[in-house]
Structures are given as structure tokens and as C-alpha cells.
Design a protein around this motif. Sequence first.
Motif, short mmCIF file in Angstrom:
data_model
loop_
_atom_site.label_atom_id
_atom_site.label_comp_id
_atom_site.label_asym_id
_atom_site.label_seq_id
_atom_site.Cartn_x
_atom_site.Cartn_y
_atom_site.Cartn_z
N LEU A 197 -64.48 25.73 1.18
CA LEU A 197 -65.85 25.55 1.51
C LEU A 197 -66.47 25.91 0.23
O LEU A 197 -67.59 25.18 -0.13
CB LEU A 197 -66.30 26.33 2.72
CG LEU A 197 -65.94 25.78 4.04
CD1 LEU A 197 -66.12 26.94 5.08
CD2 LEU A 197 -66.76 24.57 4.34
N ALA A 198 -66.14 26.90 -0.32
CA ALA A 198 -66.79 27.54 -1.68
C ALA A 198 -66.68 26.49 -2.74
O ALA A 198 -67.78 26.21 -3.23
CB ALA A 198 -66.43 28.95 -1.81
N ARG A 199 -65.30 26.05 -2.96
CA ARG A 199 -65.06 25.17 -4.02
C ARG A 199 -65.81 23.82 -3.65
O ARG A 199 -66.39 23.22 -4.83
CB ARG A 199 -63.44 24.74 -3.99
CG ARG A 199 -62.81 26.16 -4.72
CD ARG A 199 -63.17 26.62 -5.99
NE ARG A 199 -62.87 25.44 -6.96
CZ ARG A 199 -63.76 25.03 -7.96
NH1 ARG A 199 -64.85 25.74 -8.21
NH2 ARG A 199 -63.52 24.24 -8.70
N ARG A 200 -66.19 23.40 -2.64
CA ARG A 200 -66.82 22.36 -2.21
C ARG A 200 -68.30 22.26 -2.70
O ARG A 200 -68.95 21.40 -3.15
CB ARG A 200 -66.77 21.89 -0.77
CG ARG A 200 -67.70 20.94 -0.31
CD ARG A 200 -67.80 20.73 1.32
NE ARG A 200 -68.54 19.85 1.81
CZ ARG A 200 -68.31 18.50 2.30
NH1 ARG A 200 -67.26 18.25 1.67
NH2 ARG A 200 -69.23 17.74 2.53
N ARG A 201 -68.85 23.69 -2.71
CA ARG A 201 -70.31 23.91 -3.44
C ARG A 201 -69.86 24.03 -4.97
O ARG A 201 -71.23 24.48 -5.29
CB ARG A 201 -70.72 25.05 -2.60
CG ARG A 201 -71.04 24.80 -1.28
CD ARG A 201 -71.77 26.12 -0.40
NE ARG A 201 -71.71 26.11 1.07
CZ ARG A 201 -72.33 26.91 1.72
NH1 ARG A 201 -72.98 27.94 1.14
NH2 ARG A 201 -72.45 26.73 2.99
N GLY A 202 -69.13 24.07 -5.41
CA GLY A 202 -68.95 24.31 -6.91
C GLY A 202 -68.83 25.79 -7.45
O GLY A 202 -69.10 26.18 -8.46
N ILE A 203 -68.65 26.73 -6.48
CA ILE A 203 -68.42 28.18 -6.55
C ILE A 203 -67.31 28.63 -7.19
O ILE A 203 -66.18 27.85 -6.62
CB ILE A 203 -68.97 28.94 -5.32
CG1 ILE A 203 -70.25 28.39 -4.92
CG2 ILE A 203 -68.52 30.36 -5.32
CD1 ILE A 203 -70.77 29.10 -3.41
N ARG A 204 -67.20 29.25 -8.23
CA ARG A 204 -65.76 29.87 -8.63
C ARG A 204 -65.13 30.93 -7.77
O ARG A 204 -66.31 31.68 -7.16
CB ARG A 204 -66.27 30.45 -9.97
CG ARG A 204 -64.88 30.93 -10.71
CD ARG A 204 -65.47 31.68 -12.05
NE ARG A 204 -64.10 32.00 -12.67
CZ ARG A 204 -64.16 33.14 -13.71
NH1 ARG A 204 -65.36 33.85 -13.86
NH2 ARG A 204 -63.07 33.65 -14.11
N VAL A 205 -64.09 30.77 -7.46
CA VAL A 205 -63.38 31.69 -6.38
C VAL A 205 -62.33 32.32 -6.98
O VAL A 205 -61.21 31.67 -7.57
CB VAL A 205 -62.93 30.70 -5.17
CG1 VAL A 205 -62.11 31.73 -3.98
CG2 VAL A 205 -64.01 30.14 -4.53
N ILE A 206 -62.17 33.68 -6.81
CA ILE A 206 -60.94 34.52 -7.30
C ILE A 206 -60.48 34.96 -5.91
O ILE A 206 -61.03 35.88 -5.25
CB ILE A 206 -61.43 35.64 -7.94
CG1 ILE A 206 -62.02 35.00 -9.42
CG2 ILE A 206 -60.01 36.25 -8.36
CD1 ILE A 206 -62.37 36.08 -10.36
N GLY A 207 -59.14 34.41 -5.27
CA GLY A 207 -58.58 34.99 -4.35
C GLY A 207 -57.57 35.88 -4.34
O GLY A 207 -56.86 36.20 -5.47
N VAL A 208 -57.40 37.01 -3.43
CA VAL A 208 -56.44 38.13 -3.31
C VAL A 208 -55.60 37.85 -2.10
O VAL A 208 -56.09 37.91 -0.98
CB VAL A 208 -57.15 39.43 -3.57
CG1 VAL A 208 -56.26 40.51 -3.46
CG2 VAL A 208 -58.25 39.48 -4.77
N ASP A 209 -54.33 37.93 -2.49
CA ASP A 209 -53.37 38.12 -1.17
C ASP A 209 -52.00 38.52 -1.78
O ASP A 209 -51.51 38.20 -2.98
CB ASP A 209 -53.22 36.83 -0.49
CG ASP A 209 -52.72 37.05 1.08
OD1 ASP A 209 -53.50 36.86 1.90
OD2 ASP A 209 -51.25 37.04 1.06
N PRO A 210 -51.40 39.43 -1.03
CA PRO A 210 -49.91 39.75 -1.40
C PRO A 210 -48.58 38.70 -1.24
O PRO A 210 -47.62 38.76 -1.66
CB PRO A 210 -49.64 41.11 -0.49
CG PRO A 210 -50.15 40.80 0.76
CD PRO A 210 -51.58 40.01 0.26
#
Length: 395
Positions: A197-210
Motif C-alpha cells: 500500500l505504501a509503495r502504491r503511494r510512492g512512499i519509500r519503505v524500509i522493512g525489518v524481519d528476521p
Amino acid sequence: MRALTWHGIEDVRIAEVDDPRIEQPTDAIVRVTSTAICGSDLHLYRVLAPYLRPGDVLGHETMGVVEEVGDGVTRLQVGDRVVVPFVIACGSCWMCERQRFSQCETTQNREQGTGASLFGYTSMYGAVPGGQAERLRVPFADVGPIVVGTEHPDERYLYLSDILPTAYQALQYADVADGGTLGVVGLGPVGQLVVRLARRRGIRVIGVDPQPERRALAEEWGATAVDVEDAAQAMRDATDGRGPDAVVEAVGMEAHGNPVASAAISVASRLPKPIAQAAIEQGGIDRLAALMLAIDAVRRGGTVSISGVYGGAADPMPMRVMFDKGLQLRMGQCDVQRWVDDLLPIVEEDGDVLGLESLATHRLPLDEAPGAYRTFQRKEDGCIKVVLKPELHRT
């Protein structure tokens, strides 16, 4: 009918239970065609055991076909294909009129000090039988169920019951401006949908997961993904030393990273129910690693948007840091019905623009639900999302 029932800590079973029936004129009965296992269900599998009774029917992500309606139902008809929001709301109280459906004053559980009743989610939230079953009784049927078309498979619509609106609300609460950066802690199903959803709005995303496979999936949808090791510093390094403008915490009370809290949860959940409930509510035993990471990583003056579920009332919070950084916190159960008009047109766009039909990694008959809970909890076999099909049978 067959249903998934709770019988103890990490002990869920398929059992024969009574068919649901119309109890109020505003009820409907839905024949379940698809039902999913949610990360919140894992809290019931272990941590929130003191609030469950043997035989409770689980599940709150459900869709199917209307089989019967009460005399007071005017919007639904027998044969309608519907998605059922996990929040049970009347639609007409003071809170519902303000679109705070998760705080509905008609279904609110005042004796528990909690909000609106939820399907399949313990005595804290009404002890309403859930949808991991062949049929489901739906109260206030003119308010909850979302009527959908027949041109797409179930999984295009199923996640409107919970995780897609939850992700959308988390993004709305984060309120990232154009050109801003969003951190997402936890890349399970909700976190993955926040990314999309964020990328659809053009927002840069940094995700975190192990989990490497979850990081890889987020990167396929345009996020930069990092492991939990030194994640806060990695997010600052990627944002000129400041940190993201907002961070969505999409994990909750069972975050990895605190073995002491994990042991406390195990002990508390096995105590006699009244003592265990008090320990959970007052003892501050949630695992807060994900939340602490979000608070650490977000830039000064930023927002932490919490969609992960927490149970403890006395969890220690870093108030000095939060105050000094000038943070805003937004959180709460999702007001599912509030977001349906925004989301349904996106869901129905040509090309499955959010990848909903491919989000599930495991599709199984309802009979295989006990094993699926174990697999999902342990993150084995690349498991990200499980969809159960009551009309399929074990091969």
C-alpha cells in the motif's frame, strides 16, 4: 458442523460442534468458503490461553455465502457472497456514527474493560464463535458483511476481513508525507500489505524481519529490507542519520528478541486462569522488542503506528526517550468497516495490484488446521499466510 476448537496451550482440534442458528432478527448465517489463520490467532494458541475455554471456536478472517437471514436483515440476501469483518459493530451507536467501529458501544465488553466484540477472540472480546468452521453466525448482518462480486477468487477479497484494512489503517495513522520514508517492523502478512500500500503511494519503505523469505518478498514489492540485527542503525543510515518519518509496528506481543519475556509468557499462560489473567494484564509480560525497535528507529518528531496486538497493562515504556524525541503514537484495533469503501475499488482493480491472490503460501482443508497452526507459529516451510477451505477434504 466441523470447526477448529481450542483445547489448551498449543492444542487446537477439529471437532463436531452445533450448527449456528439465527438468535436475533439481525443475524445471518454464512457458509464459509475460505478462512485464514491470522498472526493474532497465534496469541490465542499460546499467550492468551487463560481467556479461552475448551471447545471455543477460533478464527476471525472469514468469507462465504449467505445461507439464512433473520427477519430484521434488509441489506443481505440468501446467496450473497460476503466477506465478514472481524469487528462486530451495531453501526448506529455514538462510536459507530464516528466510524470507530472497534469501540462499538453496543457490543463493547464493559465487564472486561475492552472494546467491541470480535469473532473467535476469547472472553476478553465477547467469546463469540469464530469462522474457522463450516458455518458462522454473523450478528448485525446489515452492518458487517461486505457483499462482493463473483468474478474473482476468494483470496482477492478474503483479507478485507482483517489484515488489509489493518495494514491500511496502520498506513493512515503513520501519515507519511509525499517523499517521506516509512519503516515497517515485521514483514508478516500485515507488514507485507503495508509495504504494498505504501509503495502504491510512492512512499519509500524500509522493512525489518528476521526471516529471509519475508525480506525477499518485501523487496519484490519495492521495499528495502534488513535483518533485525542493527536494524535501527540501518534505518538511520538510509535516511541521512535521522530515521524514518514513521514506523509501523506490525508484530505485537510475541516479538522475537527477549528470552526473559518469552519465559514469563510461558509461565503465566500455564497458571490457574484468574491468576494467569492478572499476570497478563498487570505483569507487563509482553515481548516488546519490535516496539522498542520502532521507537528507537523513528526520527525525532516522527510517528509510531502500532498494529501489533499487546496484552499487558503494565509493560515498561521508555517514556523519557519518547518524550525527548517528541513522538506521536497511533494504535488500536482496526475499524474495518471504516476503510472498506477506500479498499474495495483497489481490490477489484485489474491485475490484482496488491498481489492478494498470491499472498497465501499454504492453502489447506480445514481438517489440516492444527498442523497449519504449528507451521505458521514456527515459521516453517516458508509459511507467510495460511488459507483454510472448509469445503475441501483431506487427501
